[in-house]
Design an enzyme around this catalytic site. Sequence first.
Site, PDB file in Angstrom:
ATOM      1  N   THR A 128       0.840  -1.207   0.000  1.00 15.62           N
ATOM      2  CA  THR A 128       0.000   0.000   0.000  1.00 15.62           C
ATOM      3  C   THR A 128       0.877   1.260   0.000  1.00 15.62           C
ATOM      4  OG1 THR A 128      -0.190   0.211   2.390  1.00 15.62           O
ATOM      5  CG2 THR A 128      -1.775  -1.252   1.318  1.00 15.62           C
ATOM      6  N   GLU A 169      -0.979   8.490  -9.619  1.00 19.26           N
ATOM      7  CA  GLU A 169      -1.374   8.295  -8.207  1.00 19.26           C
ATOM      8  C   GLU A 169      -0.101   8.264  -7.346  1.00 19.26           C
ATOM      9  OE1 GLU A 169      -1.697   6.062  -4.638  1.00 19.26           O
ATOM     10  OE2 GLU A 169      -0.703   5.307  -6.441  1.00 19.26           O
ATOM     11  N   ASN A 171       1.307   6.441  -4.795  1.00 21.16           N
ATOM     12  CA  ASN A 171       2.178   5.277  -4.580  1.00 21.16           C
ATOM     13  C   ASN A 171       2.961   4.923  -5.846  1.00 21.16           C
ATOM     14  OD1 ASN A 171       1.376   4.974  -1.938  1.00 21.16           O
ATOM     15  ND2 ASN A 171      -0.217   3.470  -2.411  1.00 21.16           N
ATOM     16  N   HIS A 245      -8.164   4.243   1.173  1.00 19.26           N
ATOM     17  CA  HIS A 245      -7.351   3.586   0.138  1.00 19.26           C
ATOM     18  C   HIS A 245      -6.808   2.230   0.606  1.00 19.26           C
ATOM     19  CE1 HIS A 245      -7.275   7.509  -1.846  1.00 19.26           C
ATOM     20  NE2 HIS A 245      -6.821   8.032  -0.739  1.00 19.26           N
ATOM     21  N   ASP A 246      -5.950   2.294   1.624  1.00 18.37           N
ATOM     22  CA  ASP A 246      -5.182   1.100   1.988  1.00 18.37           C
ATOM     23  C   ASP A 246      -6.039  -0.003   2.619  1.00 18.37           C
ATOM     24  OD1 ASP A 246      -3.195   2.600   0.916  1.00 18.37           O
ATOM     25  OD2 ASP A 246      -2.124   2.971   2.785  1.00 18.37           O
TER      26      ASP A 246
HETATM   27  C1  BDR Z   1      -1.984   6.302  -1.338  1.00 18.39           C
HETATM   28  O1  BDR Z   1      -0.936   7.239  -1.093  1.00 18.39           O
HETATM   29  C2  BDR Z   1      -0.608   7.266   0.273  1.00 18.39           C
HETATM   30  O2  BDR Z   1      -0.526   8.586   0.706  1.00 18.39           O
HETATM   31  C3  BDR Z   1      -1.733   6.588   0.999  1.00 18.39           C
HETATM   32  O3  BDR Z   1      -1.271   5.962   2.183  1.00 18.39           O
HETATM   33  C4  BDR Z   1      -2.243   5.614  -0.007  1.00 18.39           C
HETATM   34  O4  BDR Z   1      -1.524   4.419   0.050  1.00 18.39           O
HETATM   35  C5  BDR Z   1      -3.177   7.024  -1.924  1.00 18.39           C
HETATM   36  O5  BDR Z   1      -2.859   7.584  -3.162  1.00 18.39           O
HETATM   37 CA    CA Z   2      -0.045   3.953   1.955  1.00 21.44          CA
END
Ligand code: BDR
Ligand code: CA
Length: 318
Positions: A128, A169, A171, A245-246
């Site tokens: 994540t 995005e 990550n 999200h995670d």
């Molecule tokens: C992702 O980016 C990180 O800031 C968050 O923990 C999540 O994994 C969302 O884009």
């Molecule tokens: Ca994350």
Amino acid sequence: MTKKLILDLDTGIDDTLAIAYALGSPEVELIGIVGTYGNVLLKQGVRNDLAITDLLGHPEVKVYAGLPHALKKDSFEVLPVSAFIHGDNGIGNVSIPDSSRSVESESGVDFIIDAVKTYGKDLIYVPTGPQTNLAAAIKKAPEIVNEIGKVVLMGGALTVPGNVSPWSEANISQDPDAANDVFRSGITATMVGLDVTLQTLLTYKETQQWRDFDTPAGRFLADVTDFYIKAYETTAPGLGGCGLHDPLAVGVAVDPTLVTTLPINMQVDVEGATRGRTIGDGDRLNDPQKTMQVAVGVDVQRFLSEFMTRITSVAQNK
Ligand code: BDR
Ligand code: CA
């Protein structure tokens, strides 16, 4: 057999909720956490992982240090926007005691490889944060691609814009090369990206339920999540809550029926203006075997109900 789960986290507030979701899920056994960089420096993330698993009553969860920066870089600095969303310490500037435990001596990358050798198809890997650790493990032991159960990753955006640029995005943008190596490796993977995670939102109403338990875990989870919801009021005004999200990636790892998916072999753009974009791989368009699934729909109400049940079970713990 209970599936074995490894989380690879840049902990991080929603990463914290991913840990809680995993610990509240009897269908899986969390056999380890691999730390990465992103929302925080690697060292801070690993510190948080140890402290959080202690606080949530699970000191048996081992924590491994992954790589401290992207494959093609030699250092990493936390972006100001990450510190704004997650706090300088990654957990909403909330203070919790340091763990008396230490990070494991085995490297996170070797732990991934060993776990695949031990558990094979019973192993689910959930990154994540950036995918640097998984990419390094695949580079070192390419056969794990066919030996692992599956990867369920939080990252990317296929049908919606990115959150660090119109096409990328967070990550994925930390290490597009690593994500591209993973996507194109042929590993069985489900991408849980912004397409679905921005549909699963949490508000102060839900966090109040955890606070009302008046337990250290309940107060901590409520305090950190309230910090995150507040940040979202600035970064995404009008959204109506914070993106889960995670924890959604963990939810999909436990129960894939929470999302509808598109089978498509993916790549990440690594060159040019769109570096960091997650998109179908033109070279494998006509490959009848699709090794990736991209989540494009989510059963929002069912996920939120599962989320609250599982986090509540952890938050209630005295
Ligand atoms: C992702 O980016 C990180 O800031 C968050 O923990 C999540 O994994 C969302 O884009
Ligand atoms: Ca994350």
